[in-house]
Design an enzyme around this catalytic site. Structure first.
Site, PDB file in Angstrom:
ATOM      1  N   HIS A  79       0.842  -1.202   0.000  1.00  0.00           N
ATOM      2  CA  HIS A  79       0.000   0.000   0.000  1.00  0.00           C
ATOM      3  C   HIS A  79       0.872   1.246   0.000  1.00  0.00           C
ATOM      4  O   HIS A  79       1.910   1.275   0.655  1.00  0.00           O
ATOM      5  CB  HIS A  79      -0.886   0.029   1.254  1.00  0.00           C
ATOM      6  CG  HIS A  79      -2.030  -0.929   1.192  1.00  0.00           C
ATOM      7  ND1 HIS A  79      -3.101  -0.869   2.042  1.00  0.00           N
ATOM      8  CD2 HIS A  79      -2.286  -1.973   0.359  1.00  0.00           C
ATOM      9  CE1 HIS A  79      -3.965  -1.837   1.748  1.00  0.00           C
ATOM     10  NE2 HIS A  79      -3.477  -2.528   0.740  1.00  0.00           N
ATOM     11  N   TYR A 208      -8.636   4.894   8.570  1.00  0.00           N
ATOM     12  CA  TYR A 208      -8.652   5.215  10.004  1.00  0.00           C
ATOM     13  C   TYR A 208      -9.726   6.282  10.201  1.00  0.00           C
ATOM     14  O   TYR A 208      -9.593   7.389   9.672  1.00  0.00           O
ATOM     15  CB  TYR A 208      -7.305   5.789  10.443  1.00  0.00           C
ATOM     16  CG  TYR A 208      -6.187   4.770  10.573  1.00  0.00           C
ATOM     17  CD1 TYR A 208      -5.499   4.309   9.454  1.00  0.00           C
ATOM     18  CD2 TYR A 208      -5.817   4.278  11.827  1.00  0.00           C
ATOM     19  CE1 TYR A 208      -4.467   3.382   9.578  1.00  0.00           C
ATOM     20  CE2 TYR A 208      -4.786   3.349  11.955  1.00  0.00           C
ATOM     21  CZ  TYR A 208      -4.121   2.907  10.833  1.00  0.00           C
ATOM     22  OH  TYR A 208      -3.112   1.994  10.957  1.00  0.00           O
ATOM     23  N   PRO A 296      -2.253  -0.013  19.516  1.00  0.00           N
ATOM     24  CA  PRO A 296      -2.047  -0.474  18.126  1.00  0.00           C
ATOM     25  C   PRO A 296      -2.348   0.541  17.033  1.00  0.00           C
ATOM     26  O   PRO A 296      -2.136   0.249  15.860  1.00  0.00           O
ATOM     27  CB  PRO A 296      -2.994  -1.679  18.011  1.00  0.00           C
ATOM     28  CG  PRO A 296      -4.023  -1.467  19.060  1.00  0.00           C
ATOM     29  CD  PRO A 296      -3.367  -0.700  20.163  1.00  0.00           C
ATOM     30  N   LYS A 300       2.614  -0.309  15.212  1.00  0.00           N
ATOM     31  CA  LYS A 300       4.059  -0.337  15.465  1.00  0.00           C
ATOM     32  C   LYS A 300       4.552  -1.553  16.263  1.00  0.00           C
ATOM     33  O   LYS A 300       5.757  -1.829  16.275  1.00  0.00           O
ATOM     34  CB  LYS A 300       4.483   0.926  16.236  1.00  0.00           C
ATOM     35  CG  LYS A 300       4.414   2.186  15.427  1.00  0.00           C
ATOM     36  CD  LYS A 300       5.523   2.229  14.399  1.00  0.00           C
ATOM     37  CE  LYS A 300       5.272   3.238  13.315  1.00  0.00           C
ATOM     38  NZ  LYS A 300       5.356   2.749  11.973  1.00  0.00           N
ATOM     39  N   TYR A 387       4.653   6.467   9.968  1.00  0.00           N
ATOM     40  CA  TYR A 387       3.842   5.284   9.676  1.00  0.00           C
ATOM     41  C   TYR A 387       4.642   4.262   8.854  1.00  0.00           C
ATOM     42  O   TYR A 387       4.648   3.075   9.173  1.00  0.00           O
ATOM     43  CB  TYR A 387       2.562   5.692   8.935  1.00  0.00           C
ATOM     44  CG  TYR A 387       1.511   4.610   8.954  1.00  0.00           C
ATOM     45  CD1 TYR A 387       0.515   4.586   9.919  1.00  0.00           C
ATOM     46  CD2 TYR A 387       1.505   3.587   8.004  1.00  0.00           C
ATOM     47  CE1 TYR A 387      -0.447   3.591   9.947  1.00  0.00           C
ATOM     48  CE2 TYR A 387       0.556   2.584   8.019  1.00  0.00           C
ATOM     49  CZ  TYR A 387      -0.415   2.587   8.998  1.00  0.00           C
ATOM     50  OH  TYR A 387      -1.362   1.590   9.028  1.00  0.00           O
TER      51      TYR A 387
HETATM   52  P1  FAD Z   1       4.471 -12.014  21.338  1.00  0.00           P
HETATM   53  O1  FAD Z   1       3.950 -12.097  19.955  1.00  0.00           O
HETATM   54  O2  FAD Z   1       3.518 -11.759  22.435  1.00  0.00           O
HETATM   55  O3  FAD Z   1       5.237 -13.380  21.615  1.00  0.00           O
HETATM   56  C1  FAD Z   1       5.630 -13.776  22.896  1.00  0.00           C
HETATM   57  C2  FAD Z   1       5.638 -15.287  22.952  1.00  0.00           C
HETATM   58  O4  FAD Z   1       6.121 -15.713  24.215  1.00  0.00           O
HETATM   59  C3  FAD Z   1       4.245 -15.883  22.808  1.00  0.00           C
HETATM   60  O5  FAD Z   1       4.275 -16.900  21.837  1.00  0.00           O
HETATM   61  C4  FAD Z   1       3.919 -16.417  24.188  1.00  0.00           C
HETATM   62  O6  FAD Z   1       3.075 -17.539  24.133  1.00  0.00           O
HETATM   63  C5  FAD Z   1       5.298 -16.754  24.694  1.00  0.00           C
HETATM   64  N1  FAD Z   1       5.446 -16.762  26.156  1.00  0.00           N
HETATM   65  C6  FAD Z   1       4.800 -16.001  27.070  1.00  0.00           C
HETATM   66  N2  FAD Z   1       5.224 -16.279  28.297  1.00  0.00           N
HETATM   67  C7  FAD Z   1       6.160 -17.253  28.173  1.00  0.00           C
HETATM   68  C8  FAD Z   1       6.981 -17.947  29.087  1.00  0.00           C
HETATM   69  N3  FAD Z   1       6.908 -17.710  30.394  1.00  0.00           N
HETATM   70  N4  FAD Z   1       7.832 -18.873  28.620  1.00  0.00           N
HETATM   71  C9  FAD Z   1       7.915 -19.122  27.279  1.00  0.00           C
HETATM   72  N5  FAD Z   1       7.165 -18.488  26.360  1.00  0.00           N
HETATM   73  C10 FAD Z   1       6.309 -17.566  26.808  1.00  0.00           C
HETATM   74  N6  FAD Z   1       0.193  -4.753  17.000  1.00  0.00           N
HETATM   75  C11 FAD Z   1      -0.132  -4.048  15.924  1.00  0.00           C
HETATM   76  O7  FAD Z   1       0.755  -3.370  15.388  1.00  0.00           O
HETATM   77  N7  FAD Z   1      -1.433  -4.080  15.441  1.00  0.00           N
HETATM   78  C12 FAD Z   1      -2.412  -4.873  16.013  1.00  0.00           C
HETATM   79  O8  FAD Z   1      -3.533  -4.911  15.556  1.00  0.00           O
HETATM   80  C13 FAD Z   1      -2.102  -5.630  17.133  1.00  0.00           C
HETATM   81  N8  FAD Z   1      -3.021  -6.420  17.744  1.00  0.00           N
HETATM   82  C14 FAD Z   1      -2.675  -7.130  18.861  1.00  0.00           C
HETATM   83  C15 FAD Z   1      -3.617  -7.925  19.510  1.00  0.00           C
HETATM   84  C16 FAD Z   1      -3.285  -8.634  20.676  1.00  0.00           C
HETATM   85  C17 FAD Z   1      -4.316  -9.482  21.380  1.00  0.00           C
HETATM   86  C18 FAD Z   1      -1.975  -8.519  21.192  1.00  0.00           C
HETATM   87  C19 FAD Z   1      -1.580  -9.255  22.477  1.00  0.00           C
HETATM   88  C20 FAD Z   1      -1.034  -7.747  20.514  1.00  0.00           C
HETATM   89  C21 FAD Z   1      -1.365  -7.044  19.361  1.00  0.00           C
HETATM   90  N9  FAD Z   1      -0.431  -6.244  18.666  1.00  0.00           N
HETATM   91  C22 FAD Z   1      -0.769  -5.533  17.598  1.00  0.00           C
HETATM   92  C23 FAD Z   1       0.932  -6.162  19.064  1.00  0.00           C
HETATM   93  C24 FAD Z   1       1.815  -7.123  18.270  1.00  0.00           C
HETATM   94  O9  FAD Z   1       1.073  -8.262  17.924  1.00  0.00           O
HETATM   95  C25 FAD Z   1       2.990  -7.428  19.171  1.00  0.00           C
HETATM   96  O10 FAD Z   1       3.718  -6.222  19.301  1.00  0.00           O
HETATM   97  C26 FAD Z   1       3.889  -8.554  18.671  1.00  0.00           C
HETATM   98  O11 FAD Z   1       3.211  -9.776  18.791  1.00  0.00           O
HETATM   99  C27 FAD Z   1       5.174  -8.569  19.496  1.00  0.00           C
HETATM  100  O12 FAD Z   1       5.874  -9.736  19.245  1.00  0.00           O
HETATM  101  P2  FAD Z   1       6.697 -10.431  20.392  1.00  0.00           P
HETATM  102  O13 FAD Z   1       7.369 -11.604  19.751  1.00  0.00           O
HETATM  103  O14 FAD Z   1       7.501  -9.437  21.119  1.00  0.00           O
HETATM  104  O15 FAD Z   1       5.617 -10.913  21.450  1.00  0.00           O
HETATM  105  C1  DHB Z   2      -3.921  -3.497  11.460  1.00  0.00           C
HETATM  106  C2  DHB Z   2      -3.622  -3.321  12.781  1.00  0.00           C
HETATM  107  C3  DHB Z   2      -3.274  -2.080  13.252  1.00  0.00           C
HETATM  108  O1  DHB Z   2      -2.963  -1.895  14.540  1.00  0.00           O
HETATM  109  C4  DHB Z   2      -3.251  -0.988  12.410  1.00  0.00           C
HETATM  110  O2  DHB Z   2      -2.942   0.235  12.903  1.00  0.00           O
HETATM  111  C5  DHB Z   2      -3.555  -1.163  11.074  1.00  0.00           C
HETATM  112  C6  DHB Z   2      -3.892  -2.422  10.602  1.00  0.00           C
HETATM  113  C7  DHB Z   2      -4.279  -4.844  10.978  1.00  0.00           C
HETATM  114  O3  DHB Z   2      -4.355  -5.758  11.796  1.00  0.00           O
HETATM  115  O4  DHB Z   2      -4.505  -5.011   9.768  1.00  0.00           O
END
Ligand code: FAD
Ligand code: DHB
Length: 394
Positions: A79, A208, A296, A300, A387
């Site tokens: 996009h 948005y 979110p 980011k 962005y």
């Molecule tokens: P995570 O993806 O959380 O991975 C952490 C991993 O560690 C998981 O697999 C978990 O199961 C594991 N874990 C936890 N505790 C333990 C332990 N004690 N021992 C071993 N493993 C463990 N960001 C956006 O930009 N847009 C969005 O729309 C958006 N929606 C989201 C919705 C939800 C419900 C959540 C929780 C987050 C969302 N985010 C979103 C944020 C984005 O998904 C996260 O920033 C991203 O997943 C970060 O990745 P990570 O690997 O740091 O953490």
């Molecule tokens: C999506 C999630 C976001 O947090 C955002 O700002 C834009 C798009 C998505 O899940 O597609």
């Protein structure tokens, strides 16, 4: 079969198989550094977990560079702008024009996770799934440990360095003594109801929308799958949102003639800003959501996790080549980008959401800011370059 406690060792112990942990393992493998990833959930669970969907240009470039770009380049949707909608009108922010041709790619986080797992599988180094009772120890020594149980038996993994990639509810961050860190936090009085629907998107670019009834976002996953978000109560029960209510609310807030389809996923995410400083303690290095959370609205979270891991992988490569300056500077290097993203996410959130009990004054400020972004090239450029991501410039 996992060997006995005393037998397990590796160079880097990685806690958590989200995008941060899996990508770190992949990048380290590329540098010839061994790691073991420990994950509490099953493979099926982490492959199905629907979360973010917007990849910055820098994230896309890194995934391609390290051999993970094939399916993303085929299936991801590139996009070159987004639409801001307020006061009943849409305003396009043209990323290409404002940021020298940069853009974003819409490709689901769980697809990135699947691609990472396929690469780990090909390398014969899948994470150890479904471990329990995870704890970390001896962080201030040069041989820290991760302890866990698997299949009822206790195990200990000794390593040189631990990467805490266990997300916002993990065990690594709370293992750092309180006196050694400072946390910064802000809670928002609302959450997002996220919806995945089997219907072609009713828009080509993300929308948005700021509306008196609350924020709404129209995103997508493919030409057949739409992703939507609606501002809701932070503790809303998805069961209070039957499908008919969701479609009606989306239509009103987006001011759009939406096509409907079966809703196949529904979930509520509370909104929070959170940073822990420093992101390291002894031989423990935090990456991704384990160290920082953003609301979110700026898309980011996932991109920050990828950026942390890029820095950590390079620092570990240097560490094993005999230089530990990169590891020493890890937190400072990451935090510059983290705080930029914290500000941007807070700003987007503040500008687009309805604040319960909010006053006319704040609403007027929101509208003034939106009109400025829509009408001023300088203001639009600020949104656009944050962005699409500041790449290696920060
Ligand atoms: P995570 O993806 O959380 O991975 C952490 C991993 O560690 C998981 O697999 C978990 O199961 C594991 N874990 C936890 N505790 C333990 C332990 N004690 N021992 C071993 N493993 C463990 N960001 C956006 O930009 N847009 C969005 O729309 C958006 N929606 C989201 C919705 C939800 C419900 C959540 C929780 C987050 C969302 N985010 C979103 C944020 C984005 O998904 C996260 O920033 C991203 O997943 C970060 O990745 P990570 O690997 O740091 O953490
Ligand atoms: C999506 C999630 C976001 O947090 C955002 O700002 C834009 C798009 C998505 O899940 O597609």
């Amino acid at each position: 079969m996992i060997p006995n406690m005393s037998d397990m060792q590796t160079q880097v112990g990685i806690v958590g198989a989200g995008p941060a942990g899996l990508l770190l393992a992949h990048l380290l493998h590329g540098h010839g550094i061994a790691s073991v990833v420990l994950e509490t959930r099953s493979r099926a669970h982490i492959e199905r977990r629907i979360r973010a969907g917007v990849l910055e240009q820098g994230t896309v470039d890194l995934l391609i560079e390290c051999g993970l770009g094939e399916r993303m380049q085929r299936e991801g949707l590139v996009h070159h702008g987004i639409e801001l909608r307020f006061s009943g009108r849409g305003h396009r922010i043209d990323f290409s024009e404002l940021t020298d041709g940069r853009g974003i790619t819409v490709y689901g986080q769980q697809e990135v996770v699947k691609d990472l797992l396929a690469a780990r599988e090909a390398a014969g180094a899948l994470p150890r799934f479904e471990v329990a009772d995870v704890s970390v120890a001896d962080l201030e020594s040069d041989r820290p440990a991760v302890r866990f149980t698997y299949d009822g038996a206790e195990h200990e993994l000794r390593c040189d360095v631990i990467a805490g990639c266990d997300g916002s509810h993990g065990v690594c961050r709370p293992s750092i003594p309180d006196a050694a860190v400072t946390t910064y936090e802000r809670e928002y009085p609302f959450g997002w109801l996220g919806i995945l629907a089997e219907v072609a998107p009713s828009t080509e670019e993300l929308i948005y929308a700021r509306h008196e009834r609350g924020f709404a976002l129209h995103s997508m996953r493919s030409p057949e799958l739409s992703r939507f978000y609606l501002q809701c109560e932070p503790d809303a029960d998805p069961d209070d949102w039957p499908d008919a209510r969701i479609w009606e609310e989306l239509r009103i807030r987006l001011a759009l003639d939406l096509d409907e389809g079966p809703i196949i996923e529904k979930g509520v995410t509370p909104m929070r800003s959170y940073v822990v400083e420093p992101m390291q303690h002894g031989r423990l290095f935090l990456a991704g959501d384990a160290a920082h959370i953003v609301p979110p609205t700026g898309a980011k979270g996932l991109n920050l996790a990828v950026a942390d891991v890029r820095v950590l992988a390079a620092a570990l490569r240097d560490f094993y080549a005999g230089t530990d300056a990169g590891l020493g500077a890890y937190s400072d290097t990451c935090l510059r980008r983290v705080w930029r993203a914290e500000h941007f996410s807070w700003w987007m959130t503040s500008m687009l959401h309805r604040f319960p009990g909010g006053h006319g004054f704040e609403e007027k400020l929101q509208l003034s800011q939106l009109e400025y972004v829509a009408g001023s090239r300088a203001a639009a450029t600020t949104l656009a370059e944050n962005y699409v991501g500041l790449g290696q410039r920060i």
